[in-house]
Write an enzyme that holds these catalytic residues in place. Structure first.
Site, PDB file in Angstrom:
ATOM      1  N   ASP A  46      11.632 -26.434  -6.156  1.00 50.29           N
ATOM      2  CA  ASP A  46      10.464 -26.529  -6.572  1.00 50.29           C
ATOM      3  C   ASP A  46       9.807 -25.581  -7.424  1.00 50.29           C
ATOM      4  O   ASP A  46       8.381 -25.896  -8.077  1.00 50.29           O
ATOM      5  CB  ASP A  46       9.475 -26.479  -5.107  1.00 50.29           C
ATOM      6  N   THR A  83      15.173 -22.746  -4.554  1.00 48.48           N
ATOM      7  CA  THR A  83      14.604 -24.346  -4.244  1.00 48.48           C
ATOM      8  C   THR A  83      14.508 -24.994  -5.410  1.00 48.48           C
ATOM      9  O   THR A  83      13.986 -24.464  -6.639  1.00 48.48           O
ATOM     10  CB  THR A  83      13.196 -24.006  -3.663  1.00 48.48           C
ATOM     11  N   GLY A 141      15.860 -26.814   1.663  1.00 50.22           N
ATOM     12  CA  GLY A 141      16.369 -27.703   0.758  1.00 50.22           C
ATOM     13  C   GLY A 141      17.585 -27.233   0.017  1.00 50.22           C
ATOM     14  O   GLY A 141      17.468 -26.113  -0.613  1.00 50.22           O
ATOM     15  N   ARG A 194       7.301 -30.773  -3.757  1.00 49.37           N
ATOM     16  CA  ARG A 194       6.395 -30.625  -2.663  1.00 49.37           C
ATOM     17  C   ARG A 194       4.981 -30.633  -3.133  1.00 49.37           C
ATOM     18  O   ARG A 194       4.438 -31.298  -3.760  1.00 49.37           O
ATOM     19  CB  ARG A 194       6.934 -29.355  -1.750  1.00 49.37           C
ATOM     20  N   ASP A 236      10.392 -20.342   0.214  1.00 53.21           N
ATOM     21  CA  ASP A 236       9.247 -19.052   1.076  1.00 53.21           C
ATOM     22  C   ASP A 236       9.631 -19.249   2.525  1.00 53.21           C
ATOM     23  O   ASP A 236       9.370 -18.255   3.417  1.00 53.21           O
ATOM     24  CB  ASP A 236       7.912 -19.477   0.665  1.00 53.21           C
ATOM     25  N   ASP A 273       8.243 -22.819  -6.755  1.00 50.94           N
ATOM     26  CA  ASP A 273       6.613 -22.642  -6.192  1.00 50.94           C
ATOM     27  C   ASP A 273       6.852 -21.286  -5.665  1.00 50.94           C
ATOM     28  O   ASP A 273       6.169 -20.988  -4.696  1.00 50.94           O
ATOM     29  CB  ASP A 273       6.828 -23.502  -5.181  1.00 50.94           C
ATOM     30  N   ARG A 276      16.893 -26.955   7.944  1.00 53.31           N
ATOM     31  CA  ARG A 276      15.322 -26.403   8.190  1.00 53.31           C
ATOM     32  C   ARG A 276      15.255 -26.229   9.879  1.00 53.31           C
ATOM     33  O   ARG A 276      15.264 -27.130  10.573  1.00 53.31           O
ATOM     34  CB  ARG A 276      14.418 -27.383   7.894  1.00 53.31           C
TER      35      ARG A 276
HETATM   36  O1  F6P Z   1      11.495 -28.197  -1.206  1.00 53.67           O
HETATM   37  C1  F6P Z   1      12.761 -28.858  -1.724  1.00 53.67           C
HETATM   38  C2  F6P Z   1      12.132 -30.409  -1.583  1.00 53.67           C
HETATM   39  O2  F6P Z   1      13.348 -31.292  -2.084  1.00 53.67           O
HETATM   40  C3  F6P Z   1      10.958 -30.878  -1.982  1.00 53.67           C
HETATM   41  O3  F6P Z   1      10.877 -30.974  -3.583  1.00 53.67           O
HETATM   42  C4  F6P Z   1      10.739 -32.116  -1.124  1.00 53.67           C
HETATM   43  O4  F6P Z   1       9.192 -32.621  -1.015  1.00 53.67           O
HETATM   44  C5  F6P Z   1      11.457 -31.858   0.174  1.00 53.67           C
HETATM   45  O5  F6P Z   1      12.268 -30.695  -0.291  1.00 53.67           O
HETATM   46  C6  F6P Z   1      12.124 -32.926   0.837  1.00 53.67           C
HETATM   47  O6  F6P Z   1      12.707 -32.288   1.872  1.00 53.67           O
HETATM   48  P1  F6P Z   1      13.901 -33.238   2.775  1.00 53.67           P
HETATM   49  O7  F6P Z   1      15.221 -33.100   2.154  1.00 53.67           O
HETATM   50  O8  F6P Z   1      13.833 -32.463   4.035  1.00 53.67           O
HETATM   51  O9  F6P Z   1      13.468 -34.788   2.897  1.00 53.67           O
END
Ligand code: F6P
Length: 323
Positions: free
Chosen positions: A132, A130, A15, A176, A107, A134, A76
């Site tokens: 998050d 990120t 992300g 997340r 990660d 995390d 991704r």
């Molecule tokens: O990891 C960053 C994040 O924004 C999380 O907070 C969220 O769950 C996820 O990515 C959303 O992913 P996507 O943009 O693929 O929907």
């Protein structure tokens, strides 16, 4: 000093997060100062497999320090999870004479580099990017502070309407399976309750509190998207215990990923970008650069794990302000 590094590849993965352009600027600047060519790899591991490259020009990046998103784009990649994809990426790097990689991501990005290091022995450096927050080995990940600022700006607005109508608002924030965004935004907007995946008791405190809520004011609940109960179920539990509430749910969603990076994220990006080049010059490999107690810190990829814990101090704040 490792003088053998002449050409590095740089990519953003997973992300996007505010501050990624600032880190790219810092990498380009520090690379240039050390006579290293820096090539941008577009769309994360996808671009590594396909050889989708662009040059990283310092004078262009300088004008993008304040911009959210990532000029390199991100993805991704499922293909890189397969050995076949990684072998193709290896060929791409060899053909283009790239002798080190810097990756900015979460990660999953570092796990990808670790898997890649099993078949390809060139230096890999990671930068935690990120929203998050995390990841262990750094107090803050790039983009977290901006995401929290966006969350609080929006929750403050929700409070205005919530107070006008004496409503209960459940605001779901990202993260997340980490409750950091919820915890930081919830505390700093003065939420009545904060629900995070790291705490199982928070829902009990919330229900005790909302039981006596008399609909004479706003009641703000900030819930992390990774919370085991989730916004909808929390809403129905609240209605069960207090039939009179007028309740709305708002999911802030991807708005938290965009926007100009905060001062903290710009600075973090600049520090980590330069630190990544320094790490390469010092001959480091398979490490993530982070900041702990305001000092630069290197953590081997094997030890960069997903952070699932909220420290005792934050836990105490959660309990104190959730009651
Ligand atoms: O990891 C960053 C994040 O924004 C999380 O907070 C969220 O769950 C996820 O990515 C959303 O992913 P996507 O943009 O693929 O929907």
């Amino acid at each position: 000093m490792n003088q053998s590094i002449k050409h590095i590849g740089v990519f953003t993965s997973g992300g996007d997060s505010p501050g990624m352009n600032a880190v790219l600027y810092a990498i380009a600047k520090a690379a240039e100062a050390n006579g290293i060519k820096a090539t941008g790899i577009r769309k994360g591991y996808e671009g590594l497999i396909d050889g989708d490259f662009m040059s990283l020009e310092t004078h262009q990046l300088q004008k993008l320090v304040h911009k959210g998103g990532t000029i390199l784009k991100t993805a991704r990649s499922k293909r890189f999870m397969e050995l076949k994809g990684r072998k193709k990426a290896l060929q791409t790097l060899q053909i283009n004479n790239i002798d080190a990689l810097i990756a900015i991501g979460g990660d999953g990005t570092f796990k990808g580099l670790l898997a890649f290091s099993e078949i390809y022995d060139i230096p890999f450096i990671g930068i935690p990017g990120t929203i998050d927050n995390d990841i262990s080995g750094t107090d803050y990940t790039l983009g977290f502070d901006s995401a929290v600022n966006t969350a609080i700006e929006n929750i403050d607005k929700i409070r205005d309407t919530a107070e006008s109508h004496n409503r209960v608002f459940i605001v779901e924030v990202m993260g997340r399976d980490s409750g950091y965004i919820a915890l930081h935004s919830g505390l700093t907007v003065g939420a009545d309750a904060i629900l995070i995946p790291e705490s199982g008791k928070d829902i009990i405190d919330l229900l005790n509190k909302v039981k006596d809520y008399d609909s004479e004011d706003a009641f703000l609940v900030v819930v992390s998207e990774g919370d085991e109960i989730g916004a909808e179920l929390v809403a129905s539990k609240i209605k069960e215990i207090n039939h009179n509430v007028d309740l709305r749910i708002t999911k802030l969603g991807h708005v938290q990923r965009g926007g100009n990076p905060s001062a903290l994220d710009r600075m973090l990006g600049i520090r980590l970008g330069v630190a990544a080049i320094d790490a390469l010059l010092q001959g480091k490999n398979n490490v993530m650069v982070g900041i702990l107690n305001n000092e630069l810190y290197l953590t081997p990829f094997e030890e960069v794990v997903k952070q699932h814990q909220v420290n005792d101090e934050l836990q105490k704040l959660l309990e104190l302000f959730g009651k």
